[in-house]
Design a protein around this motif. Structure first.
Motif, PDB file in Angstrom:
ATOM      1  N   MET A  31      -1.320   8.073  40.815  1.00 38.95           N
ATOM      2  CA  MET A  31      -1.023   6.822  40.113  1.00 38.95           C
ATOM      3  C   MET A  31      -1.164   6.987  38.600  1.00 38.95           C
ATOM      4  SD  MET A  31      -0.164   4.430  42.287  1.00 38.95           S
ATOM      5  CE  MET A  31      -0.459   2.930  41.382  1.00 38.95           C
ATOM      6  N   HIS A  32      -2.209   7.691  38.168  1.00 40.69           N
ATOM      7  CA  HIS A  32      -2.412   7.893  36.731  1.00 40.69           C
ATOM      8  C   HIS A  32      -1.267   8.725  36.147  1.00 40.69           C
ATOM      9  CE1 HIS A  32      -4.907   7.701  33.141  1.00 40.69           C
ATOM     10  NE2 HIS A  32      -4.636   8.971  32.933  1.00 40.69           N
ATOM     11  N   ALA A  33      -0.834   9.733  36.862  1.00 41.98           N
ATOM     12  CA  ALA A  33       0.303  10.537  36.400  1.00 41.98           C
ATOM     13  C   ALA A  33       1.540   9.654  36.234  1.00 41.98           C
ATOM     14  CB  ALA A  33       0.584  11.675  37.380  1.00 41.98           C
ATOM     15  N   GLY A  34       1.782   8.786  37.197  1.00 44.91           N
ATOM     16  CA  GLY A  34       2.932   7.896  37.107  1.00 44.91           C
ATOM     17  C   GLY A  34       2.823   6.905  35.965  1.00 44.91           C
ATOM     18  N   LEU A  63      -7.920   9.661  32.957  1.00 43.98           N
ATOM     19  CA  LEU A  63      -8.196   8.921  34.197  1.00 43.98           C
ATOM     20  C   LEU A  63      -9.697   8.741  34.373  1.00 43.98           C
ATOM     21  CD1 LEU A  63      -7.699   7.729  37.033  1.00 43.98           C
ATOM     22  CD2 LEU A  63      -7.597  10.084  37.870  1.00 43.98           C
ATOM     23  N   VAL A  64     -10.438   9.828  34.230  1.00 42.09           N
ATOM     24  CA  VAL A  64     -11.892   9.766  34.397  1.00 42.09           C
ATOM     25  C   VAL A  64     -12.485   8.811  33.371  1.00 42.09           C
ATOM     26  CG1 VAL A  64     -14.036  11.099  34.392  1.00 42.09           C
ATOM     27  CG2 VAL A  64     -11.953  12.074  35.404  1.00 42.09           C
ATOM     28  N   MET A  65     -11.998   8.885  32.141  1.00 46.67           N
ATOM     29  CA  MET A  65     -12.485   7.980  31.094  1.00 46.67           C
ATOM     30  C   MET A  65     -12.199   6.532  31.462  1.00 46.67           C
ATOM     31  SD  MET A  65     -11.394   7.902  27.108  1.00 46.67           S
ATOM     32  CE  MET A  65     -11.647   6.433  26.140  1.00 46.67           C
ATOM     33  N   SER A  66     -11.001   6.235  31.905  1.00 45.28           N
ATOM     34  CA  SER A  66     -10.630   4.862  32.257  1.00 45.28           C
ATOM     35  C   SER A  66     -11.475   4.327  33.400  1.00 45.28           C
ATOM     36  CB  SER A  66      -9.149   4.792  32.641  1.00 45.28           C
ATOM     37  OG  SER A  66      -8.337   5.155  31.560  1.00 45.28           O
ATOM     38  N   VAL A  67     -11.649   5.146  34.424  1.00 47.61           N
ATOM     39  CA  VAL A  67     -12.450   4.722  35.568  1.00 47.61           C
ATOM     40  C   VAL A  67     -13.898   4.498  35.131  1.00 47.61           C
ATOM     41  CG1 VAL A  67     -13.391   5.460  37.802  1.00 47.61           C
ATOM     42  CG2 VAL A  67     -10.949   5.764  37.310  1.00 47.61           C
ATOM     43  N   ALA A  68     -14.436   5.422  34.342  1.00 50.09           N
ATOM     44  CA  ALA A  68     -15.829   5.315  33.900  1.00 50.09           C
ATOM     45  C   ALA A  68     -16.054   4.059  33.072  1.00 50.09           C
ATOM     46  CB  ALA A  68     -16.235   6.556  33.113  1.00 50.09           C
ATOM     47  N   VAL A  69     -15.154   3.765  32.158  1.00 52.69           N
ATOM     48  CA  VAL A  69     -15.301   2.566  31.335  1.00 52.69           C
ATOM     49  C   VAL A  69     -15.230   1.325  32.223  1.00 52.69           C
ATOM     50  CG1 VAL A  69     -14.183   1.177  29.547  1.00 52.69           C
ATOM     51  CG2 VAL A  69     -14.541   3.623  29.179  1.00 52.69           C
ATOM     52  N   ILE A 100     -18.166  10.207  40.879  1.00 58.33           N
ATOM     53  CA  ILE A 100     -18.775  10.078  39.560  1.00 58.33           C
ATOM     54  C   ILE A 100     -19.678   8.851  39.510  1.00 58.33           C
ATOM     55  CG2 ILE A 100     -16.941  11.330  38.361  1.00 58.33           C
ATOM     56  CD1 ILE A 100     -15.852   8.578  37.411  1.00 58.33           C
ATOM     57  N   THR A 101     -20.703   8.939  38.661  1.00 57.93           N
ATOM     58  CA  THR A 101     -21.550   7.799  38.324  1.00 57.93           C
ATOM     59  C   THR A 101     -21.643   7.744  36.807  1.00 57.93           C
ATOM     60  OG1 THR A 101     -23.543   9.150  38.525  1.00 57.93           O
ATOM     61  CG2 THR A 101     -22.925   7.845  40.454  1.00 57.93           C
ATOM     62  N   VAL A 102     -21.996   6.579  36.306  1.00 56.98           N
ATOM     63  CA  VAL A 102     -21.996   6.356  34.867  1.00 56.98           C
ATOM     64  C   VAL A 102     -23.319   5.735  34.440  1.00 56.98           C
ATOM     65  CG1 VAL A 102     -20.805   5.218  32.944  1.00 56.98           C
ATOM     66  CG2 VAL A 102     -19.507   5.932  34.960  1.00 56.98           C
ATOM     67  N   THR A 103     -23.865   6.258  33.339  1.00 57.84           N
ATOM     68  CA  THR A 103     -24.976   5.583  32.671  1.00 57.84           C
ATOM     69  C   THR A 103     -24.510   5.215  31.265  1.00 57.84           C
ATOM     70  OG1 THR A 103     -25.934   7.655  31.895  1.00 57.84           O
ATOM     71  CG2 THR A 103     -26.796   6.770  33.960  1.00 57.84           C
ATOM     72  N   ALA A 104     -24.970   4.071  30.817  1.00 56.57           N
ATOM     73  CA  ALA A 104     -24.606   3.587  29.490  1.00 56.57           C
ATOM     74  C   ALA A 104     -25.887   3.137  28.796  1.00 56.57           C
ATOM     75  CB  ALA A 104     -23.614   2.435  29.610  1.00 56.57           C
ATOM     76  N   GLU A 105     -26.145   3.728  27.625  1.00 61.77           N
ATOM     77  CA  GLU A 105     -27.373   3.439  26.889  1.00 61.77           C
ATOM     78  C   GLU A 105     -27.050   3.014  25.467  1.00 61.77           C
ATOM     79  OE1 GLU A 105     -31.350   5.714  25.208  1.00 61.77           O
ATOM     80  OE2 GLU A 105     -30.238   6.605  26.858  1.00 61.77           O
ATOM     81  N   ILE A 106     -27.669   1.917  25.038  1.00 62.97           N
ATOM     82  CA  ILE A 106     -27.489   1.471  23.653  1.00 62.97           C
ATOM     83  C   ILE A 106     -28.153   2.506  22.748  1.00 62.97           C
ATOM     84  CG2 ILE A 106     -27.887  -0.363  21.963  1.00 62.97           C
ATOM     85  CD1 ILE A 106     -26.037  -1.134  24.357  1.00 62.97           C
ATOM     86  N   SER A 107     -27.346   3.138  21.897  1.00 64.66           N
ATOM     87  CA  SER A 107     -27.856   4.224  21.059  1.00 64.66           C
ATOM     88  C   SER A 107     -28.006   3.835  19.592  1.00 64.66           C
ATOM     89  CB  SER A 107     -26.942   5.446  21.172  1.00 64.66           C
ATOM     90  OG  SER A 107     -25.616   5.110  20.777  1.00 64.66           O
ATOM     91  N   GLU A 108     -27.333   2.761  19.192  1.00 63.79           N
ATOM     92  CA  GLU A 108     -27.366   2.389  17.772  1.00 63.79           C
ATOM     93  C   GLU A 108     -26.840   0.972  17.609  1.00 63.79           C
ATOM     94  OE1 GLU A 108     -25.057   3.875  13.706  1.00 63.79           O
ATOM     95  OE2 GLU A 108     -25.118   5.217  15.425  1.00 63.79           O
ATOM     96  N   LYS A 109     -27.308   0.303  16.561  1.00 65.31           N
ATOM     97  CA  LYS A 109     -26.788  -0.999  16.147  1.00 65.31           C
ATOM     98  C   LYS A 109     -26.599  -0.952  14.637  1.00 65.31           C
ATOM     99  CE  LYS A 109     -28.916  -4.683  17.596  1.00 65.31           C
ATOM    100  NZ  LYS A 109     -29.981  -5.647  17.962  1.00 65.31           N
TER     101      LYS A 109
END
Length: 149
Positions: A31-34, A63-69, A100-109
Motif C-alpha cells: 500500500m505504501h509503495a502504491g 512507511l515506518v516513520m508514518s506508522v510510528a508517528v 515495532i513499538t514506540v517511545t516518545a519523550e519530551i526532550s526540550e521546550k
C-alpha cells in the motif's frame, strides 16, 4: 480518543509515553509503495532481495516513520499542532513481519521567537524499536503549543 486542553506549561522535560506493538505487514509495504510511487526492488522484489545484504524485502523508511508517528497519536489537543520533524534517522531495516513499538519523550521546550507570550515549541524524541529491542528509527517531533492566556 477524547479532546483535552494541554498547554505549553503542562509539558515537562523527561516525561515519556510508550505504545503497544504493531506488526509491519506485506500489505503495509504494498500500500505504501502504491501511495508514494516507491516501487524500488528493495521493498517489492522478494527474489532480488535474496541476493542483497539484508536477504529479504525491507519496509520503506517513510512507511515506518508514518506508522510510528501514528502510534504516538492519542488525545486531540486543540492547543497543539505538529510543527514538523527533525533529525530523522533510519538506523536499521524493518522487515515484513517485524513488530515495532514506540517511545516518545519530551526532550526540550523553547519559547516561540516572535510570540513568546503566546506559544512555544515542545520537542519530543521518538524512538522506534523492533521486537528484538533494537532501535530502528529515531526522530524529533516538534509541536507548536499554545500558552495559557
Amino acid at each position: 480518543m477524547h479532546t483535552i486542553d494541554r498547554w505549553f506549561e503542562d509539558y515537562a522535560v523527561g516525561e515519556s509515553r510508550a505504545s503497544v506493538g504493531r506488526t509491519i505487514t506485506e500489505t503495509d509495504v504494498v500500500m505504501h509503495a502504491g501511495q508514494t510511487g516507491d516501487f524500488f526492488p528493495h521493498h517489492m522484489d522478494a527474489e532480488w532481495t535474496k541476493t542483497q545484504p539484508f536477504g529479504q524485502r525491507i519496509a520503506h523508511g517513510t512507511l515506518v516513520m508514518s506508522v510510528a508517528v501514528g502510534m504516538t497519536a492519542g488525545d486531540i489537543n486543540p492547543q497543539a499542532m505538529s510543527y514538523g520533524y527533525d533529525r530523522v534517522r533510519f538506523i536499521k531495516p524493518v522487515f515484513i513481519g517485524d513488530t515495532i513499538t514506540v517511545t516518545a519523550e519530551i526532550s526540550e521546550k523553547s519559547d516561540h521567537q516572535r510570540r513568546p507570550e503566546q506559544s512555544g515549541y515542545v520537542h519530543e524524541l521518538v524512538t522506534v524499536t523492533n521486537q528484538h529491542g533494537e532501535v530502528v528509527l529515531v526522530l524529533t517531533h516538534l509541536y507548536l503549543v499554545g500558552k495559557r492566556p
